[in-house]
Structure formats: C-alpha cells, structure tokens
Design an enzyme around this catalytic site. Sequence first.
Site, PDB file in Angstrom:
ATOM      1  N   HIS A   1      13.351   6.140   5.105  1.00 17.87           N
ATOM      2  CA  HIS A   1      13.246   5.243   3.953  1.00 17.87           C
ATOM      3  C   HIS A   1      13.018   6.003   2.647  1.00 17.87           C
ATOM      4  O   HIS A   1      12.128   5.696   1.876  1.00 17.87           O
ATOM      5  CB  HIS A   1      12.130   4.221   4.195  1.00 17.87           C
TER       6      HIS A   1
ATOM      7  N   ASP B   1      16.243  -1.556   2.019  1.00 16.62           N
ATOM      8  CA  ASP B   1      17.498  -0.798   2.112  1.00 16.62           C
ATOM      9  C   ASP B   1      18.610  -1.683   2.694  1.00 16.62           C
ATOM     10  O   ASP B   1      19.765  -1.622   2.273  1.00 16.62           O
ATOM     11  CB  ASP B   1      17.308   0.442   3.009  1.00 16.62           C
TER      12      ASP B   1
HETATM   13  N1  NAD Z   1       8.890   0.006   1.552  1.00 13.94           N
HETATM   14  C1  NAD Z   1       9.565  -0.256   0.436  1.00 13.94           C
HETATM   15  O1  NAD Z   1      10.776  -0.561   0.471  1.00 13.94           O
HETATM   16  C2  NAD Z   1       8.867  -0.260  -0.919  1.00 13.94           C
HETATM   17  C3  NAD Z   1       9.507  -0.821  -2.035  1.00 13.94           C
HETATM   18  C4  NAD Z   1       8.795  -0.881  -3.228  1.00 13.94           C
HETATM   19  C5  NAD Z   1       7.525  -0.347  -3.313  1.00 13.94           C
HETATM   20  N2  NAD Z   1       6.970   0.230  -2.220  1.00 13.94           N
HETATM   21  C6  NAD Z   1       5.625   0.832  -2.241  1.00 13.94           C
HETATM   22  O2  NAD Z   1       4.641  -0.195  -2.234  1.00 13.94           O
HETATM   23  C7  NAD Z   1       3.438   0.300  -2.827  1.00 13.94           C
HETATM   24  C8  NAD Z   1       2.932  -0.668  -3.887  1.00 13.94           C
HETATM   25  O3  NAD Z   1       3.851  -0.801  -4.948  1.00 13.94           O
HETATM   26  P1  NAD Z   1       3.640  -1.909  -6.105  1.00 13.94           P
HETATM   27  O4  NAD Z   1       4.785  -1.783  -7.009  1.00 13.94           O
HETATM   28  O5  NAD Z   1       3.280  -3.234  -5.537  1.00 13.94           O
HETATM   29  O6  NAD Z   1       2.334  -1.337  -6.804  1.00 13.94           O
HETATM   30  P2  NAD Z   1       1.243  -2.153  -7.585  1.00 13.94           P
HETATM   31  O7  NAD Z   1       0.466  -1.128  -8.342  1.00 13.94           O
HETATM   32  O8  NAD Z   1       1.834  -3.294  -8.320  1.00 13.94           O
HETATM   33  O9  NAD Z   1       0.319  -2.785  -6.442  1.00 13.94           O
HETATM   34  C9  NAD Z   1      -0.391  -1.975  -5.558  1.00 13.94           C
HETATM   35  C10 NAD Z   1      -1.731  -2.611  -5.298  1.00 13.94           C
HETATM   36  O10 NAD Z   1      -2.448  -1.731  -4.422  1.00 13.94           O
HETATM   37  C11 NAD Z   1      -3.810  -1.857  -4.785  1.00 13.94           C
HETATM   38  N3  NAD Z   1      -4.617  -0.763  -4.242  1.00 13.94           N
HETATM   39  C12 NAD Z   1      -4.774   0.495  -4.738  1.00 13.94           C
HETATM   40  N4  NAD Z   1      -5.641   1.166  -3.957  1.00 13.94           N
HETATM   41  C13 NAD Z   1      -6.007   0.343  -2.964  1.00 13.94           C
HETATM   42  C14 NAD Z   1      -6.876   0.475  -1.847  1.00 13.94           C
HETATM   43  N5  NAD Z   1      -7.542   1.611  -1.613  1.00 13.94           N
HETATM   44  N6  NAD Z   1      -7.043  -0.580  -1.021  1.00 13.94           N
HETATM   45  C15 NAD Z   1      -6.398  -1.740  -1.263  1.00 13.94           C
HETATM   46  N7  NAD Z   1      -5.564  -1.920  -2.287  1.00 13.94           N
HETATM   47  C16 NAD Z   1      -5.371  -0.888  -3.134  1.00 13.94           C
HETATM   48  C17 NAD Z   1      -3.798  -1.904  -6.308  1.00 13.94           C
HETATM   49  O11 NAD Z   1      -5.016  -2.408  -6.812  1.00 13.94           O
HETATM   50  C18 NAD Z   1      -2.590  -2.816  -6.555  1.00 13.94           C
HETATM   51  O12 NAD Z   1      -2.970  -4.175  -6.659  1.00 13.94           O
HETATM   52  C19 NAD Z   1       3.803   1.683  -3.384  1.00 13.94           C
HETATM   53  O13 NAD Z   1       3.423   2.649  -2.459  1.00 13.94           O
HETATM   54  C20 NAD Z   1       5.312   1.625  -3.474  1.00 13.94           C
HETATM   55  O14 NAD Z   1       5.898   2.909  -3.462  1.00 13.94           O
HETATM   56  C21 NAD Z   1       7.614   0.253  -1.025  1.00 13.94           C
END
Ligand code: NAD
Length: 323
Positions: A169, A140
């Site tokens: 957030h 953000d």
């Molecule tokens: N804080 C922020 O500003 C922000 C910004 C973008 C995304 N996010 C969040 O980050 C998270 C991931 O997003 P992404 O785009 O990288 O997704 P993604 O699907 O590309 O990657 C997520 C990973 O998590 C893994 N995973 C699933 N279950 C798991 C478990 N039990 N233990 C360990 N690993 C596990 C998956 O295998 C995958 O590799 C989401 O919750 C998303 O909303 C947060």
Amino acid sequence: MRTVMNSPGSSFWAGISSFPEKGTSTLSLFDIVNTPGVAADLSHISTPAKVVGYLPPDDGLKKALAGAEIVVIPAGVPRKPGINAGIVRDLATGIATTAPKAFVLVISNPVNSTVPIVAEVFKKHGVFDPKRLFGVTTLDVVRASTFVSEILGDLSLANKVVVPVVGGHSGVTIVPLLSQSSHPLPSGFAQDELDKLTNRIQFGGDEVVKAKDGAGSATLSMAFAGAEFASKVIRAANGEKGIVAPTFVNLAADKEGGGALKKEIGDDLDYFSAPVELGPDGVVKIHGLGKITEHESTLIKAAVPELKTSIDKGVSFIESSKL
Ligand SMILES: NC(=O)c1ccc[n+]([C@@H]2O[C@H](COP(=O)([O-])OP(=O)(O)OC[C@H]3O[C@@H](n4cnc5c(N)ncnc54)[C@H](O)[C@@H]3O)[C@@H](O)[C@H]2O)c1
C-alpha cells in the site's frame, strides 16, 4: 457488534454510518482530542449504533476497547511514518491487552509497516491470530475502479468496475492487475497509457496532496474506502458468505493459499495484499494472483524489495521497542 474507531480523525468517521449492523451496536471512538464532540455529532445519525467518545484520561483507551469486536485504526499524522509507528504500537498494546480477539483494521500509514507492527505487538503478548489482522488497501481498489471507468468514458461504471490490486500500500508496491479488470480496457490501449494509468493508481495520493496545495491528503475518499472495507468485514462476521476483498495480510492467515501465493510471487514474504475471502473468524482464503501479464509480473518483482524493507522496518521497530 461493538466497533471501535480509533481514532475518529477529521474524516474517517464520516463513512461509518453505512455499517449494516444487526441489532444493537456500539461505536466507541478514541482520540487524544475532540472525541466528545465527534461522538455527539455521529450519535445523531439514524443508525442502530450507540456512539460513545473517549479521551486518554480515566483509562479512556481501555474503556473504548472493552468488548470490542472490530477495531479500526486511522490514528496518526498523514505522511509522517516515524510518528505513526509509535502511535500504532501503543494502540496495538491496548488492543492486545483489552480486546485481543477483535478484528483489527489498520488504516494508519505506512500500512506496509504498521500491520507488521500490530502483529509483532500481538506476538509479544501471545495473542496474535493472523486471520484477524487486516491492512486497509481499499482506497487503491477504489481509485483503480474510478480511473478505469474514466478511461472507459462511463463514470456510471465506477462502482461496478472491479480491479484486483495486490502487493502493498505505497507507491510501487501497489500493483493493479488491470488485465483482470471486470470491465476490460479499450482494445489497442497502448503500453504507455497502461504505464500512466498504473502510475496514477500507485501515486493517486500525491494527486490529492497537490490539489489541496499541501493543506492535507486524501481523507474523504479514505472515509469511503474505510467504510467499504469495514462493512465487508462486518457482513462476513455476521455470516454472509463469499465476500472477497483485497487486503494486506500476514500470509500465515491461510497456510495453503498464502504458501501458493509466495510461490507465485517467487519470494518468502510474510505479508502481501491479495484478494481475501472473509468469514466469521476473519481470513478464510487468500487467493492467488491468477493469470497475470508479463508487465504485471515485472511490477510485482519491482514491489517485492520495497515491501520487504517496509515489513522489516515494522518488525525491527517492535524488536527495539520496550513494551
Ligand atoms: N490506508 C489508506 O489508504 C490511507 C489513506 C489516507 C490516509 N491514511 C493514513 O491515515 C492516518 C490519518 O490520516 P488523517 O488524514 O485522518 O489525519 P488527521 O490528522 O486528520 O487525523 C488523525 C487523528 O489521529 C489522532 N491521533 C494522533 N495521535 C493519536 C494517538 N496517540 N491516539 C489516538 N489518536 C491519535 C489525531 O488527534 C487526529 O484526530 C495517517 O496515517 C494517514 O497516512 C491512510
């Protein structure tokens, strides 16, 4: 410094090579899939860090977490909050039992609920230290800096513009204090333009989802933001002074600052994102809102009910979970 990236999803590990760690370091990765490949790939980057990847069999999570000083949690499924709650709960249980003193940096959404989830799991294990738990809201802040520099017509300012972003957030809980921008908006910037800019910062994630035509959400900008925040935590842990960054924290982390902030917000919220001074033991000081405009005060009032609901959801999820 032993850091765990848990998990190294499709993108987040990209930024980790910029960690300015001193001496020998280990970066452990844990995911339910692909970690050996990701670890091999990352291990070729020229940093002092040794990179190891673990999968769930043979106590992979425990091995990844053993001796960890910093744990970053980006595991989950974008835009599927219910699923992420269970994933974050299980990872938090692993941290509470294996690396209870680690700094925990939560990226998995919804941060407004997943941070309370980690806290409640830690409380159940009797190891909760509010100074060591952070919700990563840096994206953000990064968006606010970029969008303000676009308005100023000078993108070379993007990494210099500092705008405090407070609240939470997601959506309306994201409150950019644009009146405190290090680089003021042009004089005569109209209220409707201010509303548009605020809305763009609050819902910047939707812009990415739309541009990717539903095939994904923000990942590369998140990798940058995650690396930026983790790097600040590491620098502060290594003794660098005066590092301040907005982050979503439990307000008990600094009783005085947190208490003063609650008064400013006009509510007894347990969590809020605010500029936080970081130190070797985590939170040193939670800063107040400073001088805010009437418009910003209205935005904060609008954020509070949604923040409360999200925090309560996280807390009650663990109350009703069997740990
Ligand atoms: N804080 C922020 O500003 C922000 C910004 C973008 C995304 N996010 C969040 O980050 C998270 C991931 O997003 P992404 O785009 O990288 O997704 P993604 O699907 O590309 O990657 C997520 C990973 O998590 C893994 N995973 C699933 N279950 C798991 C478990 N039990 N233990 C360990 N690993 C596990 C998956 O295998 C995958 O590799 C989401 O919750 C998303 O909303 C947060």
